[in-house]
Design a protein around this motif. Structure first.
Motif, short mmCIF file in Angstrom:
data_model
loop_
_atom_site.label_atom_id
_atom_site.label_comp_id
_atom_site.label_asym_id
_atom_site.label_seq_id
_atom_site.Cartn_x
_atom_site.Cartn_y
_atom_site.Cartn_z
N GLN A 608 -27.12 101.77 -83.57
CA GLN A 608 -28.49 101.75 -83.01
C GLN A 608 -29.57 101.54 -84.07
N LYS A 611 -32.89 99.20 -83.98
CA LYS A 611 -33.22 98.82 -82.59
C LYS A 611 -34.35 99.67 -82.05
N LYS A 612 -35.17 99.04 -81.19
CA LYS A 612 -36.20 99.82 -80.49
C LYS A 612 -35.54 100.61 -79.38
N ASP A 613 -36.25 101.64 -78.94
CA ASP A 613 -35.69 102.54 -77.94
C ASP A 613 -35.27 101.79 -76.67
N GLU A 614 -36.13 100.80 -76.25
CA GLU A 614 -35.82 100.10 -74.99
C GLU A 614 -34.65 99.13 -75.11
N GLU A 615 -34.26 98.81 -76.37
CA GLU A 615 -33.14 97.89 -76.60
C GLU A 615 -31.78 98.62 -76.55
N ILE A 616 -31.81 99.96 -76.58
CA ILE A 616 -30.55 100.72 -76.58
C ILE A 616 -30.13 100.96 -75.13
N PRO A 617 -28.86 100.59 -74.77
CA PRO A 617 -28.41 100.78 -73.38
C PRO A 617 -28.46 102.27 -72.98
N LYS A 621 -27.32 105.96 -74.87
CA LYS A 621 -28.22 107.13 -75.04
C LYS A 621 -27.59 108.38 -74.44
#
Length: 682
Positions: A608, A611-617, A621
């Protein structure tokens, strides 16, 4: 007979006197007796200059109480009718309203400022008479009468002798002043050291089972008090006797300072260093201030520096008038000079005793310490003088000046950053083990158990270059003074640290307002197995909170302690070995799961990175969150294994309790359990 109106620009002075002076109306007696003494002293002066050639005779001033009257009589210079008119009838005020406004809250200032001493009689009298005869040849006696209105009468009367009788007809609301004991106590308070004999009635003696008057005058004052005499005429016994007269119930003083200055101001007096009880406030206001032997006040703040208000004794200065008011003291340059002079004299006297008789000085140090510490803390110029004779005392009772102590500890108590480390204890009994440990290292430990010592420590850290103070129980003995050449790293490796921390933490009893951090260190096999230390910084902040406003935030915080385990000690090693044998099989699978969980968490976090938060599935998370939760549960599981082991190991709890006991922290049920367990173990 002459009649007239008193020359004042206010319509009526008497309500003003009654109203504004009422709070302090007992001073009327001081004023009238002082006037009588002045008249007597003037006659003596005229006689010495050859202006009065008659016999002086008995110059005693007599005070008497008679039915509803108080009478003050002298054989001084007396007054002529013209002088009465000039000095009594003409009270020259400029601007009545300004006067009232300026002095409405300050009784003493009215009297002192306007020479109204005589008029203070109207604070307690409904009518006043003056029967007086001047010392001048062929003078006629006159009687002046006034009933508290601006109207007065003057008439000629018969009076055999020179001098003045002031007769006060006491008002109905002031009858307390007709009480013999009340007048006696006021004369003792205000007139006790006047330079002319003051007689109040006759001496009494016991005869046939009752008290009867003798023919001898009851003289209430000492006309030549100790401070008016030359120091060369006086012995130690004289000073001690005078102190006993001033303070009948007090212990003998430590020593005293005789003051005698003619320039740039006049000041005489004797200041005593009393034996001090623990509470500073209780002993303030014991210095009596006089003006030409007339008592003024015992509230001398402003005249002597604050720290010297702890001294006892007498100051006499004609340069401080009777109208001592706060505003006067703050603005008067003489008062500032007197304050500076007294500080210097006290410092010089202490320096000379220290130099000439150090043994005696050291014996009295515990009593002197509070004056000197208080002075250094509150007055910069006193610190500069006192640093040469202020002492530090070690736990063996030896005394050192600041310079001597620095030389003593310089070689052995300098840390790796070149700071000089002053070790101290504030309770010799409670901190005995820590003191001994420091001494065994070759360190010297100071005893700082005075009520101002926490503040003194802070002051000395600011004043002394590259110096720090550490209480002996603020760290392990090896860490008190960190040097470059420490033999080995004291930090215990991770798994042992974790196991010991969990074992001991689980067995700590609840101690009110205290929190513990548990750590293991290598401290040598001869050091104690368990120690409790307390951070110097946090403890000092809490102590300062007790004596300094605005720091209550620290006072509310719990005490933070370190429970330090000595990993070199046989008992701690045995616990570790025992734990390893008992718990290894249970801990291993849990540890394996923790390692696997950690490894998977590491993989995910690496993936991760960047990566930006919204790019992590969302699934990833959720997995991280689940793994975190699982790891915490496993950690708790592991700690529970250690805790279960510790619960069955009486030595763990015994070691904790011994450390708490040594620090006075084992109480109530915990102490009871410790006693029972000790018996079982024996």
């Amino acid at each position: 007979m002459q009649k007239g109106n008193i020359g004042v620009t206010t319509e009526n002075i008497f309500p003003v006197i009654k109203k504004f002076l009422y709070s302090d109306h007992e001073i009327f007696l001081r004023e009238l007796v002082s006037n009588a003494v002045d008249a007597t002293q003037k006659l003596k002066t005229f006689a010495s200059m050859g202006e009065f050639k008659g016999e002086l005779g008995d110059l005693t001033v007599h005070v008497s109480v008679d039915n509803d009257r108080i009478i003050v009589s002298d054989r001084g210079i007396g007054l002529t009718a013209e002088e009465i008119d000039k000095y009594i009838n003409q009270i020259a005020f400029s601007g009545a309203n300004d006067f009232l406004e300026k002095y409405k809250n300050d009784a003493n200032a009215i009297i002192g400022h306007f020479g109204l001493g005589f008029y203070s009689a109207f604070m307690v009298a409904k009518k006043v008479e003056i029967i007086t005869k001047s010392y001048k040849d062929d003078a006629k006696a006159v009687k002046w009468t006034c009933d508290g209105s601006p109207e007065f009468t003057i008439e000629e009367v018969e009076k055999a002798d020179r001098g003045s009788d002031i007769i006060l007809y006491i008002d109905d609301d002031c009858k307390e002043f007709l009480d013999h004991n009340r007048i006696q106590s006021l004369l003792k308070k205000y007139c006790r050291f006047l330079p002319v004999p003051i007689a109040f009635g006759k001496k009494k003696e016991w005869k046939d089972g009752k008290e009867v008057e003798t023919a001898e005058d009851n003289v209430i004052n000492d006309t030549c008090p100790l401070w008016t005499r030359k120091p060369s005429e006086l012995k130690d016994e004289d000073y001690k006797k005078f102190y006993g007269e001033l303070y009948p119930m007090a212990d003998e003083p430590l020593f005293w300072i005789h003051l005698n200055v003619d320039y740039p101001f006049h000041l005489t007096g004797v200041l005593y260093f009393p034996k001090v009880k623990s509470n500073i406030e209780l002993n303030k206001n014991k210095i009596q201030l006089y003006c030409n032997q007339v008592y003024v006040t015992d509230s001398v703040e402003g005249i002597v520096p604050d720290f010297l208000t702890l001294l006892h004794g007498v100051l006499d200065s004609p340069d401080i008038p009777l109208n001592v008011s706060r505003s006067y003291l703050q603005s008067d340059s003489n008062v500032k000079k007197i304050s500076t002079y007294i500080t210097k004299k006290v410092a010089d006297r202490l320096q000379s005793i220290f130099k000439n008789d150090r043994k005696q000085y050291e014996e009295k140090w515990n009593d002197l310490k509070i004056f000197i510490d208080y002075g250094m803390l509150t007055q910069e110029d006193f610190y500069e003088r006192a640093k040469d004779f202020a002492l530090l005392t070690d736990t063996d009772g030896k005394c050192y000046t600041y310079e001597e102590y620095k030389t003593l500890i310089k070689d052995n108590q300098t840390d790796k950053d070149d700071n000089l480390i002053y070790l101290y204890a504030n309770n010799k009994e409670e901190q005995y083990a820590y003191i001994e440990a420091a001494k065994n290292k070759g360190y010297n430990v100071l005893l700082m158990d005075g009520q101002l010592d926490i503040a003194v420590v802070g002051m000395l850290e600011q004043k002394l270059e590259k110096s720090r103070f550490m209480r002996v129980d603020s760290d392990t003995v090896d860490n008190l003074i960190v040097k470059k050449d420490q033999a080995k790293d004291a930090i215990v490796e991770g798994d042992k640290q974790e196991a010991l921390s969990a074992i001991f933490k689980s067995q700590l009893p609840k101690v009110e307002k205290a929190e513990f951090n548990i750590m293991a260190q290598y401290m040598g096999e001869n050091s104690a197995p368990v120690m409790i230390t307390q951070s110097e910084y946090m403890r000092r902040m809490k102590e300062m909170a007790n004596i300094q406003a605005g720091m209550s935030f620290y006072g509310e915080m719990p005490d933070m302690f370190n429970l330090v385990l000595n990993a070199d000690h046989a008992l701690i090693k045995r616990i570790l070995d025992d734990e390893n044998q008992t718990c290894a099989a249970q801990v291993a699978p849990v540890q394996q799961q923790m390692d696997e969980t950690n490894a998977r968490l590491g993989e995910l976090k690496k993936k991760q990175e960047g990566k930006k938060d919204e790019e992590i599935p969302t699934a990833e998370k959720d997995e991280v969150s689940e793994l975190d939760k699982k790891w915490q549960e496993l950690k708790q599981q592991k700690e529970n294994i250690f805790a279960n082991y510790a619960a069955g190991n009486k030595v763990v709890r015994q070691l904790i309790d011994l450390a708490l006991l040594q620090n006075g922290m084992l109480k109530g049920e915990a102490l009871n359990n410790f006693v029972k367990r000790s018996i079982e173990l024996i």
